[in-house]
Scaffold this motif. Structure first.
Motif, PDB file in Angstrom:
ATOM      1  N   ALA A  38      42.676 -19.725  27.538  1.00  0.00           N
ATOM      2  CA  ALA A  38      41.635 -18.882  28.122  1.00  0.00           C
ATOM      3  C   ALA A  38      42.235 -18.222  29.368  1.00  0.00           C
ATOM      4  O   ALA A  38      43.340 -18.581  29.805  1.00  0.00           O
ATOM      5  N   GLU A  39      41.522 -17.284  29.959  1.00  0.00           N
ATOM      6  CA  GLU A  39      42.012 -16.640  31.175  1.00  0.00           C
ATOM      7  C   GLU A  39      42.234 -17.691  32.262  1.00  0.00           C
ATOM      8  O   GLU A  39      41.344 -18.472  32.578  1.00  0.00           O
ATOM      9  N   GLY A  40      43.439 -17.731  32.792  1.00  0.00           N
ATOM     10  CA  GLY A  40      43.802 -18.725  33.796  1.00  0.00           C
ATOM     11  C   GLY A  40      44.013 -20.118  33.237  1.00  0.00           C
ATOM     12  O   GLY A  40      44.220 -21.070  33.985  1.00  0.00           O
ATOM     13  N   GLY A  41      43.978 -20.239  31.921  1.00  0.00           N
ATOM     14  CA  GLY A  41      44.041 -21.545  31.279  1.00  0.00           C
ATOM     15  C   GLY A  41      45.364 -22.264  31.397  1.00  0.00           C
ATOM     16  O   GLY A  41      45.390 -23.502  31.427  1.00  0.00           O
ATOM     17  N   ARG A  42      46.449 -21.516  31.474  1.00  0.00           N
ATOM     18  CA  ARG A  42      47.755 -22.178  31.587  1.00  0.00           C
ATOM     19  C   ARG A  42      47.815 -23.019  32.866  1.00  0.00           C
ATOM     20  O   ARG A  42      48.244 -24.168  32.849  1.00  0.00           O
ATOM     21  N   ALA A  43      47.369 -22.461  33.970  1.00  0.00           N
ATOM     22  CA  ALA A  43      47.375 -23.202  35.243  1.00  0.00           C
ATOM     23  C   ALA A  43      46.403 -24.375  35.185  1.00  0.00           C
ATOM     24  O   ALA A  43      46.684 -25.457  35.721  1.00  0.00           O
ATOM     25  N   ILE A  44      45.272 -24.178  34.535  1.00  0.00           N
ATOM     26  CA  ILE A  44      44.284 -25.257  34.402  1.00  0.00           C
ATOM     27  C   ILE A  44      44.875 -26.395  33.565  1.00  0.00           C
ATOM     28  O   ILE A  44      44.755 -27.571  33.931  1.00  0.00           O
ATOM     29  N   ALA A  45      45.531 -26.058  32.466  1.00  0.00           N
ATOM     30  CA  ALA A  45      46.152 -27.082  31.610  1.00  0.00           C
ATOM     31  C   ALA A  45      47.260 -27.809  32.359  1.00  0.00           C
ATOM     32  O   ALA A  45      47.421 -29.029  32.211  1.00  0.00           O
ATOM     33  N   ARG A  46      48.010 -27.086  33.169  1.00  0.00           N
ATOM     34  CA  ARG A  46      49.076 -27.715  33.948  1.00  0.00           C
ATOM     35  C   ARG A  46      48.485 -28.742  34.927  1.00  0.00           C
ATOM     36  O   ARG A  46      49.039 -29.828  35.098  1.00  0.00           O
ATOM     37  N   SER A  47      47.357 -28.403  35.539  1.00  0.00           N
ATOM     38  CA  SER A  47      46.694 -29.350  36.450  1.00  0.00           C
ATOM     39  C   SER A  47      46.255 -30.614  35.711  1.00  0.00           C
ATOM     40  O   SER A  47      46.415 -31.728  36.216  1.00  0.00           O
ATOM     41  N   ALA A  48      45.687 -30.438  34.523  1.00  0.00           N
ATOM     42  CA  ALA A  48      45.266 -31.592  33.723  1.00  0.00           C
ATOM     43  C   ALA A  48      46.463 -32.450  33.339  1.00  0.00           C
ATOM     44  O   ALA A  48      46.403 -33.689  33.400  1.00  0.00           O
ATOM     45  N   MET A  49      47.549 -31.782  32.952  1.00  0.00           N
ATOM     46  CA  MET A  49      48.746 -32.513  32.552  1.00  0.00           C
ATOM     47  C   MET A  49      49.302 -33.324  33.722  1.00  0.00           C
ATOM     48  O   MET A  49      49.681 -34.489  33.560  1.00  0.00           O
ATOM     49  N   GLU A  50      49.309 -32.734  34.915  1.00  0.00           N
ATOM     50  CA  GLU A  50      49.807 -33.469  36.078  1.00  0.00           C
ATOM     51  C   GLU A  50      48.929 -34.686  36.379  1.00  0.00           C
ATOM     52  O   GLU A  50      49.434 -35.773  36.670  1.00  0.00           O
ATOM     53  N   MET A  51      47.615 -34.502  36.316  1.00  0.00           N
ATOM     54  CA  MET A  51      46.703 -35.621  36.545  1.00  0.00           C
ATOM     55  C   MET A  51      46.933 -36.704  35.496  1.00  0.00           C
ATOM     56  O   MET A  51      46.987 -37.903  35.813  1.00  0.00           O
ATOM     57  N   GLN A  52      47.087 -36.304  34.251  1.00  0.00           N
ATOM     58  CA  GLN A  52      47.323 -37.253  33.167  1.00  0.00           C
ATOM     59  C   GLN A  52      48.600 -38.045  33.410  1.00  0.00           C
ATOM     60  O   GLN A  52      48.626 -39.263  33.225  1.00  0.00           O
ATOM     61  N   MET A  53      49.646 -37.358  33.828  1.00  0.00           N
ATOM     62  CA  MET A  53      50.920 -38.042  34.054  1.00  0.00           C
ATOM     63  C   MET A  53      50.812 -39.057  35.200  1.00  0.00           C
ATOM     64  O   MET A  53      51.256 -40.203  35.058  1.00  0.00           O
ATOM     65  N   TRP A  54      50.220 -38.651  36.317  1.00  0.00           N
ATOM     66  CA  TRP A  54      50.091 -39.560  37.456  1.00  0.00           C
ATOM     67  C   TRP A  54      49.237 -40.775  37.111  1.00  0.00           C
ATOM     68  O   TRP A  54      49.595 -41.913  37.446  1.00  0.00           O
ATOM     69  N   GLN A  55      48.116 -40.535  36.455  1.00  0.00           N
ATOM     70  CA  GLN A  55      47.232 -41.646  36.119  1.00  0.00           C
ATOM     71  C   GLN A  55      47.882 -42.558  35.068  1.00  0.00           C
ATOM     72  O   GLN A  55      47.699 -43.777  35.103  1.00  0.00           O
TER      73      GLN A  55
END
Length: 128
Positions: A38-55
């Motif tokens: 979606a518009e701006g989705g790449r950055a949003i997905a990157r944020s989710a991926m970072e949170m997933q990795m840390w957790q």
């Protein structure tokens, strides 16, 4: 039965799976064409991926670090971190790929993560 050894083993396994799938999501986020987001989705997905990795890494550490008999707050906190991560990341990935912001899954997962980390802090304070 949900005993301490069962849960800490589950956290190690699930943490490793979160990191593995987070690595996959990182590759997809980096290499998928823009049309998949979606518009701006790449950055949003990157944020989710970072949170997933840390957790995920935190769950592995929790599973390795609670070798003595954990109290109920520690057990609830670890379970909450797992569930909160799944809810939060699923909601954010959904937004990243579909653009729909109507879901309450991500905020619920984020709130659960905050509460779980606070429970862990209190559980460790009580242990001392």
């Amino acid at each position: 039965m949900l005993t301490g050894p069962f849960l800490t083993r589950l956290w190690r396994i699930c943490g490793a799976l979160l990191v593995a799938t987070g690595t996959i999501m990182g590759a997809l986020t980096a290499h998928l064409p823009d049309a998949h987001f979606a518009e701006g989705g790449r950055a949003i997905a990157r944020s989710a991926m970072e949170m997933q990795m840390w957790q995920g890494l935190a769950l592995v550490a929790l599973g390795l670090g609670l070798t003595q008999r954990p109290n109920r707050l520690l057990l609830c906190g670890g379970c909450g971190v797992l569930l909160g991560t799944l809810l939060f990341c699923a909601g954010v990935y959904d937004t990243a790929f579909t653009g729909h912001h109507g879901s309450h899954i991500a905020p619920s997962g984020g709130s659960l993560l905050i509460a779980s980390w606070l429970a862990l802090a209190i559980g460790w304070m009580r242990r001392a």
